[in-house]
Scaffold this motif. Structure first.
Motif, PDB file in Angstrom:
ATOM      1  N   MET A  83       0.853  -1.194   0.000  1.00 31.58           N
ATOM      2  CA  MET A  83       0.000   0.000   0.000  1.00 31.58           C
ATOM      3  C   MET A  83       0.884   1.236   0.000  1.00 31.58           C
ATOM      4  O   MET A  83       1.862   1.318   0.748  1.00 31.58           O
ATOM      5  N   ALA A  84       0.577   2.214  -0.840  1.00 35.25           N
ATOM      6  CA  ALA A  84       1.369   3.437  -0.917  1.00 35.25           C
ATOM      7  C   ALA A  84       1.213   4.225   0.370  1.00 35.25           C
ATOM      8  O   ALA A  84       0.150   4.241   1.001  1.00 35.25           O
ATOM      9  N   GLY A  85       2.297   4.918   0.761  1.00 32.70           N
ATOM     10  CA  GLY A  85       2.245   5.729   1.957  1.00 32.70           C
ATOM     11  C   GLY A  85       1.633   7.086   1.680  1.00 32.70           C
ATOM     12  O   GLY A  85       1.264   7.425   0.558  1.00 32.70           O
ATOM     13  N   HIS A  86       1.510   7.872   2.739  1.00 34.47           N
ATOM     14  CA  HIS A  86       0.975   9.223   2.613  1.00 34.47           C
ATOM     15  C   HIS A  86       1.889  10.027   1.699  1.00 34.47           C
ATOM     16  O   HIS A  86       3.110   9.965   1.794  1.00 34.47           O
ATOM     17  N   GLU A  87       1.299  10.804   0.807  1.00 29.88           N
ATOM     18  CA  GLU A  87       2.091  11.517  -0.192  1.00 29.88           C
ATOM     19  C   GLU A  87       3.068  12.509   0.431  1.00 29.88           C
ATOM     20  O   GLU A  87       4.102  12.829  -0.180  1.00 29.88           O
ATOM     21  N   ALA A  88       2.782  12.996   1.628  1.00 27.37           N
ATOM     22  CA  ALA A  88       3.694  13.928   2.286  1.00 27.37           C
ATOM     23  C   ALA A  88       4.876  13.218   2.932  1.00 27.37           C
ATOM     24  O   ALA A  88       5.831  13.873   3.350  1.00 27.37           O
ATOM     25  N   LEU A  89       4.822  11.875   3.011  1.00 27.35           N
ATOM     26  CA  LEU A  89       5.854  11.113   3.717  1.00 27.35           C
ATOM     27  C   LEU A  89       6.582  10.106   2.837  1.00 27.35           C
ATOM     28  O   LEU A  89       7.766   9.839   3.046  1.00 27.35           O
ATOM     29  N   SER A  90       5.906   9.539   1.887  1.00 27.69           N
ATOM     30  CA  SER A  90       6.491   8.466   1.088  1.00 27.69           C
ATOM     31  C   SER A  90       7.740   8.943   0.353  1.00 27.69           C
ATOM     32  O   SER A  90       7.720   9.935  -0.384  1.00 27.69           O
ATOM     33  N   GLY A  91       8.838   8.256   0.604  1.00 31.70           N
ATOM     34  CA  GLY A  91      10.097   8.581  -0.046  1.00 31.70           C
ATOM     35  C   GLY A  91      10.851   9.737   0.568  1.00 31.70           C
ATOM     36  O   GLY A  91      11.969  10.046   0.140  1.00 31.70           O
ATOM     37  N   ARG A  92      10.279  10.391   1.565  1.00 31.17           N
ATOM     38  CA  ARG A  92      10.918  11.564   2.177  1.00 31.17           C
ATOM     39  C   ARG A  92      11.995  11.148   3.170  1.00 31.17           C
ATOM     40  O   ARG A  92      11.936  10.069   3.772  1.00 31.17           O
TER      41      ARG A  92
END
Length: 276
Positions: A1-10
């Motif tokens: 499941m993809a993470g929150h857009e403000a956190l994913s990959g940060r």
């Protein structure tokens, strides 16, 4: 499941991350797909936590100028870029039943950890975030774990109450000054949370748990939910909003209520043999 857009990959840094709210924030960041560096004075504990969560440990003192510089430098090396800085480390500074007599040394330490750690980290991070945003890139997010004590008043420890007010005040100033220049600022302000600090609160434990003592994971969830609208105040205990409004609307009535609570605590301490 993809993470929150403000956190994913940060790239994220969490201080005070060996346990409690810090660990819960770190765990949620990892689950949301962030790359995370954990900091804590307890080197062994933060290394264990990092290993368990799949993060990187950078032990050290995040409150001193040298310590925060070393943390930011090493975290930047590990992450490439720090996108989020969660200034979570905090201490209560309780020095006995008569908090007014707390020593200057304790005051200085609590100010360093609860306030100046935020100032010193922001000094290093904010200019780069602003420059990046002005060049069309990403800004950054600075998150302070304060306390409902920073919006209301903490019965008990004067250093804790005063510095948490200051932590919220600094976060407000940071938002006002840089919020339109690519820096998102948030202040997490819970009441009682099931951490070691609450366990060691003695007779204040019941008072702090009046509206339910939350699990640290619930605090982390409240923060993630607040990312949807980037709201400044994150209130894991929603009752705090009403208390905050009441305090502002009729401060004298609020103070009178707090004095009554203090009086009840005085009676409890007297009955249990506590010194005043």
């Amino acid at each position: 499941m993809a993470g929150h857009e403000a956190l994913s990959g940060r790239g994220a840094v969490v201080t005070g991350a060996a346990g409690g709210i810090g660990r819960a924030l770190a765990e949620r960041l990892v689950a949301e797909g962030a790359r995370v560096v954990l900091n804590d004075l307890d080197a062994d504990a933060v290394r264990r936590t990092a290993e368990e969560l799949g993060a990187v440990a950078v032990p050290g003192d995040c409150s001193s100028d040298a310590g925060v510089r070393a943390l930011v430098e090493e975290a930047t090396s590990e992450l490439g870029r720090i996108d989020l800085y969660l200034a979570n480390a905090g201490i209560d500074g309780a020095g006995g039943p008569d908090s007014l007599q707390t020593s200057d040394e304790v005051w200085e330490r609590v100010v360093d950890v609860n306030v100046m750690a935020h100032v010193r980290a922001a000094r290093l991070l904010v200019p780069g975030w602003v420059a990046s945003a002005e060049a069309g890139g990403q800004g950054g997010r600075f998150v302070v774990t304060a306390s409902a004590a920073g919006l209301l008043t903490m019965i008990g420890s004067a250093p804790y109450s005063v510095t948490k007010h200051a932590a919220v005040g600094f976060a407000e100033w940071l938002s006002v000054t840089y919020g339109h220049r690519g820096v998102t600022v948030q202040a997490i302000c819970p009441q009682g949370v099931r951490t070691r600090m609450l366990e060691e609160a003695g007779p204040l434990q019941d008072l702090l748990s009046h509206d339910e003592a939350l699990a640290p994971e619930a605090v982390a969830s409240s923060w993630v939910e607040a990312l949807d609208d980037d709201r400044f105040l994150v209130l894991p205990h929603p009752e705090v909003a009403a208390y905050y409004a009441a305090r502002a609307t009729d401060t004298d009535r609020w103070l009178g209520g707090m004095r009554r609570l203090q009086g009840k605590l005085d009676v409890h301490l007297s009955g249990s043999g506590g010194d005043r």
